[in-house]
Design a protein around this motif. Structure first.
Motif, PDB file in Angstrom:
ATOM      1  N   ILE A  84      -1.697  13.557   4.640  1.00 17.61           N
ATOM      2  CA  ILE A  84      -2.194  14.274   3.463  1.00 17.61           C
ATOM      3  C   ILE A  84      -3.711  14.332   3.562  1.00 17.61           C
ATOM      4  CG2 ILE A  84      -2.383  14.293   0.960  1.00 17.61           C
ATOM      5  CD1 ILE A  84       0.195  12.651   0.844  1.00 17.61           C
ATOM      6  N   LYS A  85      -4.295  13.204   3.902  1.00 20.00           N
ATOM      7  CA  LYS A  85      -5.733  13.169   4.069  1.00 20.00           C
ATOM      8  C   LYS A  85      -6.095  12.046   5.034  1.00 20.00           C
ATOM      9  CE  LYS A  85      -9.949  13.742   1.539  1.00 20.00           C
ATOM     10  NZ  LYS A  85     -10.661  13.748   0.284  1.00 20.00           N
ATOM     11  N   PRO A 105      -7.011  13.691  -2.812  1.00 21.58           N
ATOM     12  CA  PRO A 105      -6.624  15.090  -3.012  1.00 21.58           C
ATOM     13  C   PRO A 105      -5.946  15.270  -4.369  1.00 21.58           C
ATOM     14  CG  PRO A 105      -5.080  14.012  -1.514  1.00 21.58           C
ATOM     15  CD  PRO A 105      -6.128  12.992  -1.878  1.00 21.58           C
ATOM     16  N   GLU A 114       5.385   9.352   4.288  1.00 21.72           N
ATOM     17  CA  GLU A 114       6.223   8.731   5.292  1.00 21.72           C
ATOM     18  C   GLU A 114       7.649   9.205   5.070  1.00 21.72           C
ATOM     19  OE1 GLU A 114       3.655   4.623   5.844  1.00 21.72           O
ATOM     20  OE2 GLU A 114       5.701   4.534   5.078  1.00 21.72           O
ATOM     21  N   ASN A 163      -8.091  -1.452  -2.069  1.00 23.29           N
ATOM     22  CA  ASN A 163      -8.458  -1.660  -0.678  1.00 23.29           C
ATOM     23  C   ASN A 163      -9.945  -1.594  -0.388  1.00 23.29           C
ATOM     24  OD1 ASN A 163      -6.079  -1.956   1.307  1.00 23.29           O
ATOM     25  ND2 ASN A 163      -5.353  -0.507  -0.239  1.00 23.29           N
ATOM     26  N   ILE A 209      -4.221   8.754   3.861  1.00 18.65           N
ATOM     27  CA  ILE A 209      -3.145   8.891   2.870  1.00 18.65           C
ATOM     28  C   ILE A 209      -2.103   9.779   3.525  1.00 18.65           C
ATOM     29  CG2 ILE A 209      -2.502   9.611   0.550  1.00 18.65           C
ATOM     30  CD1 ILE A 209      -5.462   9.520  -0.161  1.00 18.65           C
ATOM     31  N   MET A 220      10.521  11.085   0.744  1.00 15.75           N
ATOM     32  CA  MET A 220       9.245  10.683   1.329  1.00 15.75           C
ATOM     33  C   MET A 220       8.504   9.731   0.403  1.00 15.75           C
ATOM     34  SD  MET A 220       7.673  14.153   3.011  1.00 15.75           S
ATOM     35  CE  MET A 220       7.248  14.827   1.451  1.00 15.75           C
ATOM     36  N   ASN A 221       7.767   8.815   0.984  1.00 15.88           N
ATOM     37  CA  ASN A 221       6.864   7.970   0.214  1.00 15.88           C
ATOM     38  C   ASN A 221       5.440   8.319   0.599  1.00 15.88           C
ATOM     39  OD1 ASN A 221       8.906   6.576  -1.040  1.00 15.88           O
ATOM     40  ND2 ASN A 221       9.057   5.094   0.636  1.00 15.88           N
ATOM     41  N   ILE A 222       4.514   7.912  -0.276  1.00 13.14           N
ATOM     42  CA  ILE A 222       3.108   8.116   0.053  1.00 13.14           C
ATOM     43  C   ILE A 222       2.543   6.761   0.457  1.00 13.14           C
ATOM     44  CG2 ILE A 222       0.849   8.771  -0.821  1.00 13.14           C
ATOM     45  CD1 ILE A 222       2.269  10.565  -2.853  1.00 13.14           C
ATOM     46  N   ALA A 223       1.825   6.716   1.550  1.00 14.34           N
ATOM     47  CA  ALA A 223       1.268   5.438   1.966  1.00 14.34           C
ATOM     48  C   ALA A 223      -0.232   5.558   2.168  1.00 14.34           C
ATOM     49  CB  ALA A 223       1.915   4.972   3.265  1.00 14.34           C
ATOM     50  N   TYR A 224      -0.887   4.433   1.992  1.00 18.08           N
ATOM     51  CA  TYR A 224      -2.328   4.384   2.181  1.00 18.08           C
ATOM     52  C   TYR A 224      -2.632   3.361   3.270  1.00 18.08           C
ATOM     53  CZ  TYR A 224      -7.179   3.126   1.276  1.00 18.08           C
ATOM     54  OH  TYR A 224      -8.515   2.857   1.406  1.00 18.08           O
ATOM     55  N   TYR A 225      -3.496   3.692   4.194  1.00 19.57           N
ATOM     56  CA  TYR A 225      -3.893   2.744   5.226  1.00 19.57           C
ATOM     57  C   TYR A 225      -5.401   2.741   5.353  1.00 19.57           C
ATOM     58  CZ  TYR A 225       1.014   2.795   6.491  1.00 19.57           C
ATOM     59  OH  TYR A 225       2.373   2.692   6.458  1.00 19.57           O
ATOM     60  N   LYS A 226      -5.921   1.549   5.609  1.00 17.71           N
ATOM     61  CA  LYS A 226      -7.356   1.440   5.802  1.00 17.71           C
ATOM     62  C   LYS A 226      -7.711   1.928   7.194  1.00 17.71           C
ATOM     63  CE  LYS A 226      -8.257  -2.655   3.066  1.00 17.71           C
ATOM     64  NZ  LYS A 226      -8.996  -3.901   3.051  1.00 17.71           N
ATOM     65  N   GLU A 271      -9.756   6.202   6.653  1.00 16.96           N
ATOM     66  CA  GLU A 271      -8.718   5.904   5.684  1.00 16.96           C
ATOM     67  C   GLU A 271      -7.680   7.004   5.680  1.00 16.96           C
ATOM     68  OE1 GLU A 271     -10.238   4.214   1.645  1.00 16.96           O
ATOM     69  OE2 GLU A 271     -11.506   5.787   2.449  1.00 16.96           O
ATOM     70  N   ASN A 310       0.808  -1.215   0.000  1.00 16.18           N
ATOM     71  CA  ASN A 310       0.000   0.000   0.000  1.00 16.18           C
ATOM     72  C   ASN A 310       0.837   1.259   0.000  1.00 16.18           C
ATOM     73  OD1 ASN A 310      -2.451  -1.256  -0.138  1.00 16.18           O
ATOM     74  ND2 ASN A 310      -2.675  -1.405   2.093  1.00 16.18           N
ATOM     75  N   LYS A 311       2.127   1.102  -0.283  1.00 19.75           N
ATOM     76  CA  LYS A 311       2.997   2.273  -0.274  1.00 19.75           C
ATOM     77  C   LYS A 311       3.389   2.687  -1.684  1.00 19.75           C
ATOM     78  CE  LYS A 311       5.570   1.475   3.959  1.00 19.75           C
ATOM     79  NZ  LYS A 311       4.492   1.702   4.890  1.00 19.75           N
ATOM     80  N   ILE A 312       3.243   3.981  -1.900  1.00 20.19           N
ATOM     81  CA  ILE A 312       3.667   4.550  -3.180  1.00 20.19           C
ATOM     82  C   ILE A 312       5.083   5.076  -2.979  1.00 20.19           C
ATOM     83  CG2 ILE A 312       3.148   6.290  -4.931  1.00 20.19           C
ATOM     84  CD1 ILE A 312       0.246   6.261  -3.668  1.00 20.19           C
ATOM     85  N   ILE A 313       6.023   4.467  -3.685  1.00 18.25           N
ATOM     86  CA  ILE A 313       7.421   4.788  -3.401  1.00 18.25           C
ATOM     87  C   ILE A 313       7.848   6.031  -4.174  1.00 18.25           C
ATOM     88  CG2 ILE A 313       9.750   3.787  -3.199  1.00 18.25           C
ATOM     89  CD1 ILE A 313       7.575   2.270  -1.679  1.00 18.25           C
ATOM     90  N   THR A 314       7.399   7.171  -3.673  1.00 19.47           N
ATOM     91  CA  THR A 314       7.726   8.418  -4.371  1.00 19.47           C
ATOM     92  C   THR A 314       9.198   8.783  -4.237  1.00 19.47           C
ATOM     93  OG1 THR A 314       6.831   9.505  -2.417  1.00 19.47           O
ATOM     94  CG2 THR A 314       5.485   9.558  -4.388  1.00 19.47           C
ATOM     95  N   SER A 315       9.855   8.147  -3.282  1.00 25.28           N
ATOM     96  CA  SER A 315      11.269   8.473  -3.105  1.00 25.28           C
ATOM     97  C   SER A 315      12.141   7.854  -4.201  1.00 25.28           C
ATOM     98  CB  SER A 315      11.749   8.007  -1.726  1.00 25.28           C
ATOM     99  OG  SER A 315      11.485   6.633  -1.552  1.00 25.28           O
ATOM    100  N   VAL A 333      -4.187   2.235  -5.286  1.00 22.18           N
ATOM    101  CA  VAL A 333      -4.086   1.741  -3.918  1.00 22.18           C
ATOM    102  C   VAL A 333      -5.444   1.792  -3.225  1.00 22.18           C
ATOM    103  CG1 VAL A 333      -3.120   2.225  -1.650  1.00 22.18           C
ATOM    104  CG2 VAL A 333      -1.646   2.300  -3.640  1.00 22.18           C
ATOM    105  N   PHE A 382      -3.583  17.398  -6.560  1.00 17.88           N
ATOM    106  CA  PHE A 382      -2.641  18.503  -6.463  1.00 17.88           C
ATOM    107  C   PHE A 382      -1.689  18.538  -7.642  1.00 17.88           C
ATOM    108  CE2 PHE A 382      -1.070  14.870  -4.501  1.00 17.88           C
ATOM    109  CZ  PHE A 382      -1.387  14.776  -3.159  1.00 17.88           C
TER     110      PHE A 382
END
Lengths: 203, 605
Positions: free
Chosen positions: B56-57, A176, B102, A199, B99, B31-37, B97, A59-64, A195, A178
């Motif tokens: 973020i949200k 969001p 990290e 889910n 977003i 940084m990474n973006i993560a999603y959690y339920k 939820e 569930n992680k978007i590896i933007t790094s 993602v 952006f």
């Protein structure tokens, strides 16, 4: 079964064994979201000017570790396209050769499944260069994000017409929005869609 | 979100704006973006923290032993402590939820390493956190005046001589150094000789100018530390009516701060007001002098002066007004037969603008109390005319109940303590905060002694006394949300200021602390080991924040005191003030819990 057949056919045509990794087993639970920006909307006539891609692990978007290249185009970018992605001709004067861009892109994606919004267009664009260069089409499994969205949405409104515009999907999913529409930005937003859709069971 | 967007987003989050451009870019790119339920546990005592989460949200709740103690939402970050100390006692769970960005632990710790301010924000306790936020808020308004230290001002080189040095020699040295005064060393002690001292002794009293200087020096000298705030020097000038103050560093004399130099630092006329008061010969002149107070408070507040200091300055000035007025109204032969006291917030030196009068008169047993009646009626009236509003509860010297002999006061005190009626706890409370402003000060001390003696080991009485601190609900919900009445007002007095004042007052009474102002009481309580130092710091900051928010609102609304003068409008606060208010109220709640436990209040309610 047939897909396997075509896959093997495809692999046989690969001109450079350096890229044999594309046909390996993809790592579990990882996909790559991609988006391209082009000089126009006709794959036959138009060129790629930018490729953006981003990995998702679980569930992680590896933007790094994002992937982003700009390509020197053979012809000028159309005015309409500039308005969408805000990449001007002058911005990509220092872009790299499309051949190098594609190779770097392949290194980045490996055998992972590809995800995108109207992915067919992006894949078509890439194949346009890939085929003459390496003899193959992208062998990766592909997931169309608007397809998953449509399937989850249609459960609620059978026979309905579903609005599949990018911003509508973002809004419906409560994500969001952006930044401007460039390849990497769109890839990240698409990644968020993926993602989130992965889910939830219903919309 | 492109890299620029991520940087902009980060920059908008306190304290990330403290990072340099390079540091921000580095942070954003890692940084990474993560999603959690919903209902995902992100951190707990068993799940070690690997990154800093920036929302973020979505919403995340922090739980302490199953109690939801804080809710994080957009732009909040958590949990720096878990990263720094590599452990957490609390559990962080998504409430909806999520977003989030990290920021990798290693990266975060590196940023702390390279950026001192950033580090301090996360490392410091809450008290410091509030302070750092306040500083940020005030740097825009601060004229540099309030943070000026004594050493920043021009200090004169001191002329120091031994006590057996002749006056003539001392004067010569003074001439060479161009000092305005001479400091006389006398067996490790210091005395002061000024022009006026020499004038008095040498010229008027024919003291031999070749004889030793020691005997004519004034002792003791008033000093201030070189790294103290100039503002405190100003307080000292005002309080002691002096023209110069000796500056010390490491126990040695460092220089001399002259009143003129100090005044050049201050745009307002607080000192001048004090001079005007001293020089006033008629009630009219006194009134004139007292009328400029509000503008002084305004100036000081805009300049970011700590509310505590403003209040002290105003109190010093008000006390001078009371004292002067007393000497103007009460005939000389009666003045020392009584003691004029101010009580409540005035006694605690915490009133900011002209608040209700709360005063009383203790009269010596050997004079007829009736003698004072006409003067005291006149006194109250005059103060009202000066703009000190009448006390609603009629706690004023014009009321015979608050104007009686010391024996009658004692009787009443005994009754308050033995069989208290409903108002008596409050009467005792404000009386306990009193200070004498004019007349014979010993009488008040005698009564206070009695209070300490009679409350010793009176657990039930103390519990009932302290209970008042818990009377009003603190307007903060369990989710750290503010609870306002329907027109978006928060009563900061009931919700925070009063509980702190009453709680600290109770602890002070229990521990026989004679100081009356809340901040000093807190300091004493720390010294006695009753309050833990960090917690005391947090209470102090919370108190200052609440007073400051209230003052801001009052200044905005002008001098008039309406029924909402203790309330703060939530919508008028900026985000930082809102955070400070929430944090302060949380501390108030924590303090209430401590009081409950300390005085075993649940046993009496």
């Amino acid at each position: 079964m047939f897909s396997n057949f075509f896959r093997q056919q495809n692999q046989k045509r690969l001109k450079n064994q350096k890229f044999a990794f594309l046909f390996e087993m993809p790592p579990e639970d990882e996909v790559v979201v991609l988006d391209t920006e082009t000089t126009g909307l006709n794959p036959k006539k138009d060129d790629i000017i930018s490729i953006g891609a981003i990995k998702i692990k679980g569930n992680k978007i590896i933007t790094s570790e994002k992937f982003e290249v700009f390509i020197k185009p053979k012809k000028d970018i159309s005015e309409d396209s500039i308005k969408i992605h805000q990449i001007r001709n002058i911005d990509i004067q220092n872009g790299i050769e499309v051949k190098d861009a594609i190779e770097q892109f392949l290194e980045f994606i490996g055998p992972r499944t590809l995800v995108g919004y109207y992915l067919e267009f992006d894949i078509g664009m890439i194949n346009k260069y890939l085929k003459p260069h390496l003899g193959i089409k992208l062998p990766n499994k592909q997931i169309e994000i608007s397809g998953i969205y449509h399937d989850k949405k249609i459960k609620l409104i059978p026979d309905g017409v579903i609005d599949l515009r990018f911003n509508t999907i973002m809004e419906t999913l409560g994500l969001p929005i952006f930044g401007k529409h460039d390849a990497i930005n769109d890839a990240i937003m698409t990644a968020m869609m993926y993602v989130k859709l992965k889910n939830i069971t219903k919309l | 979100m492109s890299l620029q967007d991520q940087e902009a987003f980060l920059k908008s989050i306190h304290p990330f704006e403290l990072l340099s451009k390079k540091e921000i870019a580095k942070a954003a790119s890692s940084m990474n973006i993560a999603y959690y339920k919903k209902d995902t546990v992100l951190l707990s005592p068993n799940i070690l923290s690997a990154s800093l989460y920036i929302i973020i949200k979505g919403e995340v709740g922090e739980y302490q032993d199953d109690d939801l103690i804080k809710v994080y939402n957009k732009s909040n970050s958590f949990d720096a402590d878990s990263l720094i100390y590599a452990k957490t006692e609390n559990t962080f769970k998504t409430l909806e939820e999520l977003i989030c960005f990290e920021l990798d632990k290693k990266e975060f710790l590196q940023l702390m390493d390279t950026n001192e301010k950033f580090k301090n924000y996360f490392l410091n306790s809450l008290a410091n956190k509030i302070r750092s936020a306040k500083q940020k808020e005030y740097t825009t308004e601060l004229s540099g005046f309030m943070i000026a230290k004594v050493m920043d001002s021009y200090l004169h080189e001191p002329t120091i001589v031994e006590q057996d040095c002749s006056i003539m020699d001392a004067l010569k040295q003074m001439e060479i150094k161009k000092s305005n005064c001479i400091i006389v060393k006398n067996n490790g002690e210091y005395g002061l000789v000024t022009d006026s001292v020499i004038r008095k002794h040498v010229i008027f009293n024919d003291y031999d100018k070749y004889s030793p200087i020691g005997p004519i020096a004034l002792y003791p000298i008033i000093t201030i530390e070189y790294d103290d705030y100039l503002f405190n020097a100003l307080l000292s000038f005002t309080k002691n009516s002096i023209k110069r103050i000796i500056v010390k560093k490491d126990g040695e004399i460092f220089g001399i701060l002259e009143q003129l130099d100090l005044l050049s630092y201050f745009a307002n006329h607080s000192y001048l007001v004090a001079v005007q008061i001293r020089k006033a010969t008629t009630i009219e002149e006194l009134k004139q002098a007292s009328s400029d107070l509000v503008s002084i408070v305004k100036k000081l507040h805009v300049k970011g002066t700590k509310v505590d200091y403003i209040a002290k300055l105003i109190s010093e000035i008000n006390e001078k007004i009371y004292e002067k007025l007393y000497s103007m109204i009460v005939p000389e032969e009666l003045r020392n037969k009584a003691c004029l006291i101010v009580m409540g917030s005035e006694g605690r030196k915490e009133q900011m603008l002209k608040t209700d009068q709360d005063n009383a008169l203790i009269i010596s047993n050997d004079v007829d109390s009736k003698l004072f009646e006409p003067y005291m009626l006149h006194y109250t009236e005059t103060l009202i005319d000066f703009g000190f509003p009448e006390c609603e509860g009629n706690i004023m010297v014009s009321n015979p109940y608050w104007r009686k002999s010391i024996n009658q006061h004692k009787q009443e005190l005994e009754r308050w303590l033995e069989s208290p009626q409903k108002d008596d706890y409050m009467n005792l409370a404000i009386f306990f905060d009193s200070i004498s402003v004019a007349g014979n000060k010993n009488m008040l001390e005698e009564l206070k002694e009695l209070i300490f003696e009679r409350t010793r080991e009176k657990d039930v009485f103390m519990a009932n006394f302290a209970k008042a601190a818990l009377l009003f609900e603190t307007p903060i919900g369990i989710f750290a949300n503010l609870i306002s009445d329907d027109n978006d007002l928060i009563d900061v007095k009931k919700g925070g200021i009063f509980p702190i004042v009453q709680g600290i007052r109770s602890l002070a009474l229990e521990n026989a602390i004679t100081e009356t102002d809340t901040i000093t009481r807190i300091k004493k309580l720390v010294k006695l080991g009753i309050l833990e130092e960090n917690f005391a710091g947090a209470i102090t900051e919370a108190f200052d924040t609440l007073l400051s928010l209230r003052l801001k609102r009052r200044l905005q609304k002008g001098d008039s005191l309406d029924k909402n003068h203790n309330k703060v409008s939530i919508s008028s606060l900026n985000e930082l003030e809102l955070e400070l208010l929430k944090d302060s109220l949380k501390i108030v709640n924590k303090f209430k819990k401590m009081l409950m436990h300390h005085f075993k209040i649940n046993m009496v309610s």
